[in-house]
Design a protein around this motif. Structure first.
Motif, PDB file in Angstrom:
ATOM      1  N   VAL A 375     -37.580   8.040 -18.169  1.00 46.74           N
ATOM      2  CA  VAL A 375     -38.939   8.290 -17.713  1.00 46.74           C
ATOM      3  C   VAL A 375     -39.593   6.933 -17.543  1.00 46.74           C
ATOM      4  CG1 VAL A 375     -41.200   9.253 -18.275  1.00 46.74           C
ATOM      5  CG2 VAL A 375     -39.123  10.498 -18.886  1.00 46.74           C
ATOM      6  N   GLY A 376     -40.034   6.611 -16.339  1.00 49.95           N
ATOM      7  CA  GLY A 376     -40.634   5.312 -16.084  1.00 49.95           C
ATOM      8  C   GLY A 376     -42.130   5.345 -16.290  1.00 49.95           C
ATOM      9  N   GLU A 377     -42.673   4.216 -16.725  1.00 45.62           N
ATOM     10  CA  GLU A 377     -44.118   4.054 -16.858  1.00 45.62           C
ATOM     11  C   GLU A 377     -44.516   2.767 -16.170  1.00 45.62           C
ATOM     12  OE1 GLU A 377     -45.848   1.680 -19.026  1.00 45.62           O
ATOM     13  OE2 GLU A 377     -47.851   2.558 -19.040  1.00 45.62           O
ATOM     14  N   ALA A 378     -45.534   2.829 -15.359  1.00 47.97           N
ATOM     15  CA  ALA A 378     -46.090   1.634 -14.721  1.00 47.97           C
ATOM     16  C   ALA A 378     -47.577   1.590 -14.989  1.00 47.97           C
ATOM     17  CB  ALA A 378     -45.833   1.653 -13.219  1.00 47.97           C
ATOM     18  N   PHE A 379     -48.113   0.405 -15.208  1.00 52.54           N
ATOM     19  CA  PHE A 379     -49.553   0.252 -15.394  1.00 52.54           C
ATOM     20  C   PHE A 379     -50.126  -0.526 -14.220  1.00 52.54           C
ATOM     21  CE2 PHE A 379     -53.356   0.600 -17.710  1.00 52.54           C
ATOM     22  CZ  PHE A 379     -54.078  -0.563 -17.547  1.00 52.54           C
ATOM     23  N   VAL A 380     -51.104   0.049 -13.563  1.00 60.97           N
ATOM     24  CA  VAL A 380     -51.770  -0.583 -12.432  1.00 60.97           C
ATOM     25  C   VAL A 380     -53.162  -0.972 -12.899  1.00 60.97           C
ATOM     26  CG1 VAL A 380     -52.563  -0.310 -10.058  1.00 60.97           C
ATOM     27  CG2 VAL A 380     -50.441   0.786 -10.803  1.00 60.97           C
ATOM     28  N   SER A 381     -53.372  -2.262 -13.070  1.00 66.48           N
ATOM     29  CA  SER A 381     -54.625  -2.736 -13.650  1.00 66.48           C
ATOM     30  C   SER A 381     -55.720  -2.818 -12.598  1.00 66.48           C
ATOM     31  CB  SER A 381     -54.426  -4.112 -14.287  1.00 66.48           C
ATOM     32  OG  SER A 381     -55.654  -4.619 -14.742  1.00 66.48           O
ATOM     33  N   GLY A 387     -55.189  -7.690 -15.814  1.00 67.20           N
ATOM     34  CA  GLY A 387     -54.314  -6.973 -16.719  1.00 67.20           C
ATOM     35  C   GLY A 387     -53.442  -7.895 -17.549  1.00 67.20           C
ATOM     36  N   VAL A 388     -52.321  -7.360 -18.030  1.00 70.50           N
ATOM     37  CA  VAL A 388     -51.447  -8.099 -18.935  1.00 70.50           C
ATOM     38  C   VAL A 388     -50.032  -8.084 -18.400  1.00 70.50           C
ATOM     39  CG1 VAL A 388     -52.853  -7.536 -20.939  1.00 70.50           C
ATOM     40  CG2 VAL A 388     -50.992  -6.019 -20.286  1.00 70.50           C
ATOM     41  N   GLY A 389     -49.177  -8.953 -18.956  1.00 75.21           N
ATOM     42  CA  GLY A 389     -47.767  -8.914 -18.616  1.00 75.21           C
ATOM     43  C   GLY A 389     -47.345 -10.098 -17.768  1.00 75.21           C
ATOM     44  N   VAL A 390     -46.067 -10.422 -17.812  1.00 69.69           N
ATOM     45  CA  VAL A 390     -45.484 -11.480 -16.995  1.00 69.69           C
ATOM     46  C   VAL A 390     -44.501 -10.817 -16.049  1.00 69.69           C
ATOM     47  CG1 VAL A 390     -44.113 -13.579 -16.980  1.00 69.69           C
ATOM     48  CG2 VAL A 390     -45.761 -13.174 -18.822  1.00 69.69           C
ATOM     49  N   GLY A 391     -44.709 -10.952 -14.767  1.00 72.98           N
ATOM     50  CA  GLY A 391     -43.959 -10.180 -13.789  1.00 72.98           C
ATOM     51  C   GLY A 391     -42.727 -10.874 -13.280  1.00 72.98           C
ATOM     52  N   VAL A 392     -41.762 -10.054 -12.873  1.00 75.57           N
ATOM     53  CA  VAL A 392     -40.539 -10.545 -12.243  1.00 75.57           C
ATOM     54  C   VAL A 392     -40.318  -9.732 -10.979  1.00 75.57           C
ATOM     55  CG1 VAL A 392     -38.065 -10.888 -12.472  1.00 75.57           C
ATOM     56  CG2 VAL A 392     -39.550 -11.174 -14.469  1.00 75.57           C
ATOM     57  N   SER A 445     -51.777   2.947 -24.892  1.00 70.49           N
ATOM     58  CA  SER A 445     -53.008   2.192 -25.133  1.00 70.49           C
ATOM     59  C   SER A 445     -53.787   1.968 -23.838  1.00 70.49           C
ATOM     60  CB  SER A 445     -52.680   0.847 -25.780  1.00 70.49           C
ATOM     61  OG  SER A 445     -51.847   0.081 -24.926  1.00 70.49           O
ATOM     62  N   VAL A 446     -55.024   1.517 -23.990  1.00 67.99           N
ATOM     63  CA  VAL A 446     -55.934   1.377 -22.863  1.00 67.99           C
ATOM     64  C   VAL A 446     -55.419   0.397 -21.819  1.00 67.99           C
ATOM     65  CG1 VAL A 446     -57.282  -0.437 -24.005  1.00 67.99           C
ATOM     66  CG2 VAL A 446     -58.378   0.998 -22.263  1.00 67.99           C
ATOM     67  N   ASP A 447     -54.615  -0.605 -22.225  1.00 67.18           N
ATOM     68  CA  ASP A 447     -54.096  -1.578 -21.267  1.00 67.18           C
ATOM     69  C   ASP A 447     -52.691  -1.238 -20.773  1.00 67.18           C
ATOM     70  OD1 ASP A 447     -52.561  -2.147 -23.483  1.00 67.18           O
ATOM     71  OD2 ASP A 447     -53.266  -4.213 -23.726  1.00 67.18           O
ATOM     72  N   GLY A 448     -52.176  -0.089 -21.178  1.00 62.26           N
ATOM     73  CA  GLY A 448     -50.862   0.340 -20.713  1.00 62.26           C
ATOM     74  C   GLY A 448     -49.697  -0.378 -21.337  1.00 62.26           C
ATOM     75  N   ALA A 449     -49.952  -1.292 -22.265  1.00 61.87           N
ATOM     76  CA  ALA A 449     -48.871  -2.114 -22.806  1.00 61.87           C
ATOM     77  C   ALA A 449     -48.267  -1.543 -24.078  1.00 61.87           C
ATOM     78  CB  ALA A 449     -49.373  -3.530 -23.073  1.00 61.87           C
TER      79      ALA A 449
END
Length: 497
Positions: A375-381, A387-392, A445-449
């Motif tokens: 089951v995939g989860e994606a967060f669109v800020s 938002g948060v995270g380091v992308g590749v 959580s509120v930030d999807g992380a």
């Protein structure tokens, strides 16, 4: 950080994708604190509860439990009990009545009450009792799961004629902060295929199933949402494509979303709490010029003054897509492809927070990393800081981010925001159904992380197309209808000792 820019009016809103995988690795729900007795005298210690945080009673220390009364002549309170994780603390399951004429059911919440709404097909469909197509309601105590009485007829459908053996299902429910409930039901009577919305209000007045009060609810209005072949699947079907409804805090409306099975278009309509039309997108813009989507039921979520619409897109090894609209139903930026090569995607869901959209989807296609799918989860800020995270960067221009990972595909899933009424945790609740019919719950959580769970909510449910989830005052109601027993179960989160 990889940032995609979406034009909104006079400015820019950064959109960041934070992809993760949520699925079958679960576990037991958190232990519930115990209860402690009050201290018996001025300086005596309160009796210890079975579990919980240590507290003070009188002059001494006592192990945690529910706060005890002050000891006679003393000044110290008894042991205290904190609900460490209210979003994932469950009451007991409420078991709905079994009736051979109940063909589907969904759960919902009211103030200090859980509901099960069941569709009733008449005797011509092989049952007994009334000759009418009806909707029944049964109320339960949220903590003990005890029924407050038998299931009762709430509504006799005047449109269901002729009375022949045809599908008649309830598909989704949502609650407004003031307690009004919107309930969707599908009626295929004769040659007609119609989607209706029933609007209920809290009431203590007496009445009958033709419009009076039943279990504290009164029917206000029934509205035809679509008579143009809306796509609905039956409980226990291989996939869930049924219409859904949420409450929008910004527009103060119920938003009904569904797929037109004839043309593979997704639609939504807004209704005030008393059933008046207040807006629509007809159809929802998608990632192709024709605005077609797959038969995955569109799911809508709200983040601030933006609406996110989740749907399956593409053919073959399908993809998960998101369209963002403003509250006037205007397209914001361009529709986004969040993940691809998913196999025959069966469901997708989205819910909003103050910082963006939590998007969950069916990763059916096996891979070396996920041999049983995922089951995939994606967060669109939609927050100003991106938002948060380091992308590749990945194949096809999709940007993926590291995050929590659970493997194993869920055959059905829905996402609902924890922001209806008061007391919510500002995140998103996920309800997931697995091949063994287990229904699990996770809190994002509120930030999807970050996330809690998934934890088992209903050990044995009815499979895909039989689960529902609603939110009200910091609580979620999760339900599952079992076709074999013609009955449903409902459980509530946020229940602390």
């Amino acid at each position: 950080m990889s940032v995609r820019l979406v034009w909104r009016g006079q400015g820019l809103v950064s959109v960041v994708l934070v992809a993760a995988f949520v699925g079958g690795c679960g576990g037991s729900s958190p232990a519930k604190p115990g209860s402690g007795s009050a201290g018996s005298g001025g300086g005596n210690t309160g009796t210890a509860g079975s579990t919980g945080t240590a507290g003070k009673g009188g002059a001494g220390n006592g192990a945690g439990g529910t706060a005890g009364a002050q000891g006679s002549g003393g000044t110290g309170a008894g042991g205290s009990s904190a609900c460490a994780s209210p979003q994932t603390s469950f009451g007991l399951i409420g078991q709905g009545d079994s009736n051979p004429n109940f063909q589907s059911a969904v759960g919902a919440l009211g103030p200090n009450v859980m509901y099960i709404f069941s569709s009733y097909n008449p005797p011509g469909d092989g049952g007994m009792g009334s000759t009418d197509y009806e909707v029944y309601v049964q109320a339960f105590d949220p903590k003990s799961g005890a029924s407050k009485g038998p299931s009762k007829s709430l509504f006799v459908d005047p449109t269901a004629s002729p009375k022949v053996q045809e599908p008649y299902y309830v598909t989704s429910a949502a609650v407004a902060p003031s307690g009004e409930i919107a309930l969707l039901y599908f009626s295929q009577i004769g040659t007609g295929k119609d989607l209706y919305a029933m609007f209920l209000s809290p009431s203590t007045a007496g009445g009958s199933s033709d419009g009076g009060s039943v279990d504290g609810l009164a029917l206000q209005k029934v509205v035809l949402v679509s008579g143009g072949n809306p796509y609905v699947t039956y409980p226990g079907a291989p996939a869930d494509h049924s219409p859904q409804v949420i409450w929008s805090n910004t527009s103060q409306t119920f938003i009904v979303s569904y797929n037109d099975g004839g043309g593979d278009f997704d639609y939504f309509y807004k209704y005030t709490s008393d059933g008046q039309v207040a807006g629509s997108s007809n159809p929802v813009p998608t990632n192709v010029s024709s605005n077609r989507s797959g038969q995955t039921a569109g799911s809508v979520g709200e983040s601030g003054d933006l609406l996110g619409f989740a749907y399956g897109c593409g053919g073959g090894l399908a993809s998960a897509c998101l369209t963002i609209l403003d509250e006037s139903e205007n397209l914001v930026g361009q529709p986004m492809l969040l993940a691809n090569n998913l196999g025959a995607i069966s469901w997708a869901g989205v819910a909003g927070t103050a910082k963006g959209f939590v998007y969950v989807y069916d990763g059916q296609q096996p891979s070396t990393q996920f041999p049983n799918g995922f089951v995939g989860e994606a967060f669109v800020s939609t927050s100003a800081d991106g938002g948060v995270g380091v992308g590749v960067a990945g194949d096809g221009g999709v940007t993926t981010f590291s995050g929590f990972t659970f493997a194993s595909r869920a055959i059905d899933g829905r996402a609902v925001a924890d922001n209806i009424g008061t007391g919510g945790g500002a995140g998103v609740g996920l309800a997931l159904v697995y091949d063994d019919t287990t229904v699990k719950f996770a809190y994002v959580s509120v930030d999807g992380a970050g996330h809690l769970g998934p934890y088992t909510a209903i050990p044995q449910g009815g499979g895909a197309g039989a689960m529902s989830i609603t939110n009200f005052n910091g609580h979620f109601a999760i339900s599952s209808y079992t076709p074999a027993t013609h009955s449903a179960q409902v459980i509530e989160t946020g229940i602390c000792p």
